[in-house]
Design a protein around this motif. Structure first.
Motif, PDB file in Angstrom:
ATOM      1  N   ARG A 164     114.115   5.545 116.591  1.00 21.12           N
ATOM      2  CA  ARG A 164     112.667   5.731 116.773  1.00 21.12           C
ATOM      3  C   ARG A 164     112.206   7.122 116.328  1.00 21.12           C
ATOM      4  N   PRO A 167     110.579   5.674 112.463  1.00 21.66           N
ATOM      5  CA  PRO A 167     110.478   4.210 112.342  1.00 21.66           C
ATOM      6  C   PRO A 167     110.109   3.738 110.943  1.00 21.66           C
ATOM      7  N   ARG A 260     109.523  11.509 118.191  1.00 16.01           N
ATOM      8  CA  ARG A 260     109.044  10.304 118.881  1.00 16.01           C
ATOM      9  C   ARG A 260     107.693  10.542 119.553  1.00 16.01           C
ATOM     10  N   LEU A 263     105.125   8.220 118.083  1.00 16.38           N
ATOM     11  CA  LEU A 263     105.414   6.784 118.152  1.00 16.38           C
ATOM     12  C   LEU A 263     104.152   5.934 118.052  1.00 16.38           C
ATOM     13  N   HIS A 266     103.274   5.462 114.523  1.00 12.29           N
ATOM     14  CA  HIS A 266     104.281   4.620 113.862  1.00 12.29           C
ATOM     15  C   HIS A 266     104.080   3.143 114.213  1.00 12.29           C
TER      16      HIS A 266
ATOM     17  N   GLU B 130     106.042   7.106 123.894  1.00 11.29           N
ATOM     18  CA  GLU B 130     107.497   6.972 123.782  1.00 11.29           C
ATOM     19  C   GLU B 130     108.166   6.936 125.162  1.00 11.29           C
TER      20      GLU B 130
END
Lengths: 275, 275
Positions: A164, A167, A260, A263, A266, B130
């Motif tokens: 992660r 990604p 991350r 995230l 992503h 996350e």
């Protein structure tokens, strides 16, 4: 189930690094495999057959699935160069290159979206944050069954959350369509017997098991107890670690998340609505 | 591991409702338990001891934890009135009242936040999306180990995702502090042997297991095959169901999520940053 003779230190005592803990009355080979889990980070080059991976996957598919949606898929990666590139994404974790197989577990809404498009049916519910959690949970339940199945066959595994970190590179590498997100990797292989890793002790049961309602007050003493027990294990291994320092450092800031912290963008780029 | 004599239909064949499927060469009691999983929705009133729950929890804690953060906790609910109120949250699922124990699995950042506050240490990483996934994944891996442990002891379980229909009521009921979110419940009890549920077949392995890269084209044929196999099972039970219709209906709209379309605001209210 067959009875297994208990070792001098029972697996439950080992799990908590607490030889004074009461030994359970019931025991069986399944409980033995579950309690003896270790994450393996050194592997022999010995192969793992496609049939074995299929068996891990039928075990994985036997786990519960929310409303039987089955919103997950897994990619079996054997190609050495692809594993090397994915190891680079994961910050250079050597075991990804060392073991013969990397399984990449995904939250998968592409299957259902294609189904909906073919029928011109709405699927707006898949655009909510809730659905992303359903995909992640479904993938996690499945993968954990695969881990238990692998260990029952004498194989070792280790989860790779660090996929992660980037990604988009993982998605490009595995040609993931829109709506498919790589939740984590799982290395599968034959453990190097010289690795010598011990079972990692966990927080006292009192910290994680609450009766009727959550008890925050119990946490300070439980964590202090754990800091001491795991500290002794670290010292035995010549490691100057503190659990408390390590977990606080891991979550200290956006930077400590190793990418991350991005995230959300992503997942959005992968076609997850997160409404 | 002890060899178990294979049944006329092998558990792997049963899992895919496909008697023509090749039988695996390797087999053991762990694989047997994993493959025979059924979600149980009718229970006997027989008790489950606190020691048994402790054993499920040590199995749960034996699962991998991301960076050993252990950001989960579980609440053991036995009080009948509390179970009745939680059953109401979950849309009146009778089995929550019928079985003696409901385990509520939580993503738990309260433990680490208290630790950080005591030391005046930063924990900004816990405010990211996350971290919520890490908590949900950790809780899911742990819970799945508890399921496998329970089934190895002859107990039955069923996950209760519907606790997410109204997270605020669940949090009030269990006195969850800020930073603790109930991911799902898990009913644990003795299965009613008259229930007669069969193993639920899953999508063909070809749909969920991909080699080297994701294959979207394979999904149409795999889903059509599955629709037919599970349709036959439904018809045997006198149920006029279609898997395709059911999954599309489940995710059709915000309304079909039964309140879970508001999960973002619930998580925010529970102190999850989701940055």
């Amino acid at each position: 189930m067959t009875q297994i003779a208990p070792s001098p230190v029972h697996p439950v005592q080992q799990r908590y690094a607490d030889p004074a803990l009461a030994v359970p009355g019931a025991w069986n080979p399944v409980l033995q495999v579950l309690h003896e889990h270790k994450s393996v980070r050194r592997y022999l080059p010995d192969p793992v057959s496609p049939e074995t991976i299929e068996l891990l996957v039928s075990a994985a598919q036997s786990a519960a699935s929310s409303s039987n949606l089955q919103v997950w898929s897994v990619i079996e990666v054997r190609d050495a160069e692809r594993r090397a590139r994915l190891a680079a994404v994961a910050g250079g974790q050597q075991h990804i290159e060392q073991a013969p197989v990397l399984l990449v577990w995904t939250a998968d809404f592409a299957r259902l979206r294609q189904l909906a498009e073919d029928r011109d049916a709405p699927l707006a519910g898949s655009d909510y944050l809730e659905s992303s959690y359903v995909g992640f949970i479904d993938a996690a339940l499945a993968a954990q069954n695969a881990v238990v199945a692998a260990e029952s066959l004498g194989l070792g595994t280790v989860y790779i959350g660090a996929l992660r970190n980037d990604p988009e590179r993982v998605a490009a590498e595995l040609q993931l369509p829109d709506g498919v997100f790589a939740v984590f990797g799982l290395v599968v292989g034959h453990p190097d017997p010289t690795e010598g890793t011990r079972v990692k002790p966990r927080l006292p049961r009192a910290a994680v098991l609450h009766r009727e309602s959550y008890d925050l007050a119990v946490q300070r003493a439980a964590v202090a107890d754990y800091e001491q027990r795991i500290g002794e294990l670290y010292r035995d291994q010549g490691l100057p670690f503190s659990w408390i320092e390590r977990v606080l450092a891991r979550l200290a800031s956006a930077a400590s998340l190793n990418g991350r912290d991005r995230l959300r963008e992503h997942l959005t780029a992968r076609g997850f609505g997160l409404r």
